[in-house]
Each structure stands twice: as structure tokens, then as C-alpha cells.
Design an enzyme around this catalytic site. Structure first.
Site, mmCIF file in Angstrom:
data_model
loop_
_atom_site.group_PDB
_atom_site.id
_atom_site.type_symbol
_atom_site.label_atom_id
_atom_site.label_comp_id
_atom_site.label_asym_id
_atom_site.label_seq_id
_atom_site.Cartn_x
_atom_site.Cartn_y
_atom_site.Cartn_z
ATOM 1 N N HIS A 72 9.613 2.847 3.441
ATOM 2 C CA HIS A 72 9.440 1.407 3.676
ATOM 3 C C HIS A 72 10.259 0.611 2.663
ATOM 4 C CE1 HIS A 72 5.429 1.452 6.129
ATOM 5 N NE2 HIS A 72 6.398 2.127 6.704
ATOM 6 N N TYR A 201 -0.730 -6.818 3.338
ATOM 7 C CA TYR A 201 -1.776 -7.162 2.368
ATOM 8 C C TYR A 201 -2.187 -8.601 2.684
ATOM 9 C CZ TYR A 201 -0.710 -3.068 -0.543
ATOM 10 O OH TYR A 201 -0.537 -1.785 -1.010
ATOM 11 N N PRO A 292 -7.346 0.399 -5.956
ATOM 12 C CA PRO A 292 -6.233 0.859 -5.110
ATOM 13 C C PRO A 292 -5.265 -0.227 -4.639
ATOM 14 C CG PRO A 292 -8.307 0.853 -3.878
ATOM 15 C CD PRO A 292 -8.653 0.492 -5.284
ATOM 16 N N LYS A 296 -1.357 2.515 -7.088
ATOM 17 C CA LYS A 296 -0.830 3.145 -8.302
ATOM 18 C C LYS A 296 -1.497 4.474 -8.688
ATOM 19 C CE LYS A 296 2.503 0.720 -9.208
ATOM 20 N NZ LYS A 296 3.234 1.352 -8.132
ATOM 21 N N TYR A 382 5.425 -2.564 -7.964
ATOM 22 C CA TYR A 382 4.890 -1.821 -6.804
ATOM 23 C C TYR A 382 5.760 -0.596 -6.518
ATOM 24 C CZ TYR A 382 2.554 -1.168 -2.273
ATOM 25 O OH TYR A 382 1.828 -0.670 -1.230
HETATM 26 C C1 PHB Z 1 -3.417 3.740 2.005
HETATM 27 O O1 PHB Z 1 -2.567 3.906 2.889
HETATM 28 O O2 PHB Z 1 -4.472 4.418 1.986
HETATM 29 C C2 PHB Z 1 -3.206 2.704 0.971
HETATM 30 C C3 PHB Z 1 -2.011 2.009 0.946
HETATM 31 C C4 PHB Z 1 -1.804 1.033 -0.010
HETATM 32 C C5 PHB Z 1 -2.790 0.753 -0.949
HETATM 33 C C6 PHB Z 1 -3.978 1.459 -0.929
HETATM 34 C C7 PHB Z 1 -4.196 2.437 0.034
HETATM 35 O O3 PHB Z 1 -2.581 -0.228 -1.862
#
Ligand code: PHB
Ligand code: APR
Length: 391
Positions: A72, A201, A292, A296, A382
Site C-alpha cells: 500500500h 482510519y 494498535p 506498530k 507510520y
Molecule cells: C489490522 O489489519 O488488523 C490492523 C491494521 C492497522 C492497524 C491495526 C490493525 O492500525
């Protein structure tokens, strides 16, 4: 039994360390409390920094990431009425990979099996001994009920946030910082193609939501909920309605499907210092936990292990302890940077406090998408900052 390195915990940290040591000709024994089946099926997060992918490639487990993972360029940031794409490649020159931690674990376990190195699953009563002497040991009861003792040159505590290892750093030397957040995530896996090209997000007055994915046919979603949320209060319809509300955008629709897994995840930050005591070294969640939101956790574990493997190899192969002596300080500098980033993403995106807090969050989100320097700061963190001394 004797080995060079006794590794406690078969999560990504322990398994990757075992693999890097094996590649350098250093034998290890792995001791894990759960069954191999359980470890392979545990559902965890799914984003790899490109530096993590590079390290996994060097460890010989990069092939499947390239075949089954998705590269990505960035993420979408959303709040009511607006969705903006942040392009990490343009902003910071780095991409990320979507590839489940479960898959990383499976790949590493298969490699360990092929290497023919000893692993004990379903170990109970795991204890560490004499870690501040020259001859530390690990004792446990194996799956057949036999008492085992492993003597090693080094013990690696890779046993996650609930494991025993960090408690063997004496209290008078140990310091722990902790933050519990006043919300949790309800996470689901669903048999449905992702409704988005890259992760979304979303800030919403009802609470944060995240749209992630695992494959062309499987999507992963999270909803901000209360820390003590009752999972049985969430029917499939209620989950899809909440997701559709929080991701709502003109001209975009969320495709729904069968929910195959659901769970509530607590949100916590924790850092333990030091990450070494005598011949005991801590790596991954055994030393630190992040919420999460910044993706990280797995990447930090991989970065610790890259440093630790190099420190152990130079110590055991060349008798040079300088990297081992520097391990805790170097690792903790990066841990605190990522702890800050994870805290910042978490507090910016989750509903908490009052309407004043909400306005500040929206002002911050606006800034991130309008200012190149603010966007670059998010992108750089990130997609992954370099590992000191390694890159
Ligand atoms: C996930 O795909 O489980 C996932 C992706 C991004 C995050 C947390 C979990 O920030
Ligand atoms: N004895 C042996 N093994 C143990 C013990 C014990 N007493 N206690 C815990 N373990 C095992 C756990 O069962 C688990 O398999 O240690 C392993 C730790 O693995 P993880 O929790 O996956 O931690 P780590 O390898 O550091 O990976 C960090 O995992 O939890 C996520 O968000 C976290 O993505 C991050 C990543």
C-alpha cells in the site's frame, strides 16, 4: 540440555530471533506455553513497515509476503463528510505491506521446523534461573509432563505482555510506565472483499472505526467501544450498521458479508526499562505494548529482534559485548518514539473527553491533510523510522 540461546515465547519476536540466530549458525531452543496450533491461528494485526519486510526477506521468509501480501502506498484519513488519502511513498519515500501477523507466524514456524531446531510447545511452569550469572537456565514441564532444564549462554524473553521474563529484571533496577485508554476495539473478520483500496482510519462522533483487510476476499474491521463492552450486545446487523455510519461518505458503499470472528481488544501503552539484565534480554511485547492505532506492535518486535540478533551473534561468535551492552538503550529510543506515535494516533482518532476535545481532534486531522510537513510526520512514523545502527 544445553543450547546457546534459550528463547521464551513463539510469537513473531521469538520465532524471528530463532531464525536469525540459526542463519548465523547459533543454535537455540524455543519454549512456548501454547500449542503450535493455537499460535498459528491467533488473529493479530496486519501491517508491516517496508523495513520489516526487508528484515523478513533477509531471514528467508519474504516470498509469501510478496505473493500474498498487498503493498500500500498509504492510508485514508476520514471524518464526517471528508476522506483524504495520504501517500507515504510521495511524502516519505516508503510504502507499507498488508500481511497478517498470523501469516508471519506461520511462515516463521515452518522455517523453524525445516531447520530442525528444538521447540517445546505447551510448556508449563516456565521459570528463569540465575540470569545475572554466567550460566543462566530455563526450567519448565513439557507437553508430556516431563521436567526440563535448559542451560544456555543467553536467555531471550520474547514472551509477550503477560509473560514472566520481565519480572526477572529485579524490581530495584526495573521501571515500568503504563497508560490504559478509556476505550477498546471490537475487531471482526468478515468474508467479504474490501470496500477500499487502502486502509481507512475514520474519526466519528460515535467513535473511531478502521477498515483493514487480509485478502481479496477477507476484510478486517474495528470499532471503538467501551473497555468493558459486552460482545453479546453486538449482533451482526448492529456491527454493520455502526461501520456503515462511521465510514459513511457520499458515493461510497460498504459491502457486508459473513462475520467469521469477533473479539474485544483492550488498549494500553506500556514500556519496561531496561530491556536487559545480565544474560537476560527482552524483546517485543515482553518489554513494551502499544495501542494498535499506529500499527506498530509487530514492527517494534521485529526491530528489537534485528538489533538483538546482531548483538547476540557478535557476542557469542566474536566475544564482543559492545552491541549487547548498547541493546537496551538503542532499542528503547525507538520504542519511545513509536510509543509516542501510537499514543498520538490513538488520542487524535478516538472519541474521548468533551466537545472541546472533539474540536481539537478535528483541527489536528485538518492540519495533517493540509500541511505537507504534518502529513510527512505521520507518513514517516507510520511507514517506519530507521533502526539505529542497522540502516
Ligand atoms: C489490522 O489489519 O488488523 C490492523 C491494521 C492497522 C492497524 C491495526 C490493525 O492500525
Ligand atoms: N512461557 C512460554 N511462553 C509464553 C509464556 C510463558 N510463561 N507466556 C507467554 N508466552 C508466549 C505467548 O503464548 C506468545 O506465543 O509468548 C509469546 C509472545 O508472543 P506475542 O504476544 O505475539 O509477542 P511478540 O512476539 O513480542 O510479538 C509482538 O504481537 O501481541 C502482538 O501487538 C503485538 O503485534 C505485536 C506482536
Amino acid at each position: 540440555m544445553r543450547t546457546r540461546v534459550a528463547i521464551i515465547g513463539a510469537g513473531p519476536a521469538g520465532l524471528l530471533l530463532a531464525q536469525l540466530l540459526d542463519a548465523a549458525g547459533i543454535d537455540s531452543v524455543l519454549v512456548e506455553q501454547r500449542s503450535a496450533e493455537y499460535v498459528k491461528s491467533r488473529i493479530r494485526a496486519g501491517i508491516l513497515e517496508s523495513g520489516s519486510v526487508q528484515l523478513l526477506r533477509e531471514a528467508g521468509v519474504g516470498d509469501r509476503i510478496e505473493r500474498a501480501g498487498f503493498e500500500h502506498r498509504g492510508i485514508h484519513l476520514q471524518w464526517p463528510g471528508e476522506r483524504h488519502h495520504l501517500d507515504f511513498v510521495d511524502l516519505a519515500g516508503k510504502s507499507v505491506w498488508v500481511y497478517g501477523q498470523t501469516e508471519v507466524t506461520k511462515d516463521l514456524m515452518a522455517t523453524r521446523e525445516r531447520a530442525g531446531q528444538l521447540s517445546f510447545y505447551e510448556a508449563t511452569d516456565v521459570e528463569l534461573h540465575d540470569v545475572d550469572s554466567d550460566s543462566p537456565a530455563v526450567t519448565f514441564t513439557d507437553a508430556d509432563g516431563r521436567a526440563q532444564r535448559i542451560e544456555a549462554a543467553i536467555v531471550a524473553g520474547c514472551d509477550g505482555s503477560h509473560g514472566p521474563s520481565r519480572h526477572f529484571v529485579p524490581e530495584r533496577h526495573r521501571r515500568t510506565w503504563e497508560r490504559t485508554y478509556p476505550f477498546a476495539w471490537l475487531g471482526i473478520l468478515a468474508d467479504v472483499a474490501p470496500s477500499t483500496d487502502e486502509l481507512i482510519y475514520a474519526w466519528h462522533p460515535d467513535g473511531f472505526a478502521l477498515h483493514s483487510m487480509r485478502s481479496d476476499a477477507v476484510s478486517r474491521f474495528y470499532l471503538q467501544v467501551e473497555p468493558d463492552e459486552d460482545l453479546t450486545a453486538w449482533s451482526d446487523d448492529r456491527i454493520w450498521d455502526a461501520l456503515a455510519t462511521r465510514f459513511a461518505l457520499d458515493g461510497w458503499t460498504l459491502t457486508t458479508g459473513a462475520i467469521t470472528d469477533r473479539s474485544v481488544l483492550p488498549m494500553r501503552s506500556m514500556v519496561t526499562s531496561p530491556m536487559r539484565h545480565g544474560r537476560l534480554f527482552l524483546a517485543g511485547d515482553a518489554a513494551h505494548t502499544v495501542p494498535p492505532t499506529g500499527a506498530k506492535g509487530l514492527n517494534l518486535a521485529i526491530a528489537d529482534v534485528a538489533l538483538l540478533a546482531r548483538a547476540i551473534v557478535t557476542w557469542l561468535a566474536d566475544g564482543d559485548t559492545r552491541l549487547a551492552d548498547a541493546y537496551s538503550d538503542i532499542a528503547l529510543r525507538r520504542v519511545w518514539r513509536c510509543t509516542h506515535f501510537s499514543w498520538w494516533m490513538t488520542t487524535m482518532l478516538h472519541r474521548h473527553g468533551d466537545d472541546f476535545d472533539a474540536r481539537l481532534q478535528l483541527a489536528q486531522l485538518q492540519r495533517v491533510v493540509q500541511s505537507d510537513s504534518a502529513a510527512t510526520e505521520l507518513a514517516d512514523n507510520y511507514a517506519g523510522i530507521p533502526i539505529e545502527g542497522l540502516s
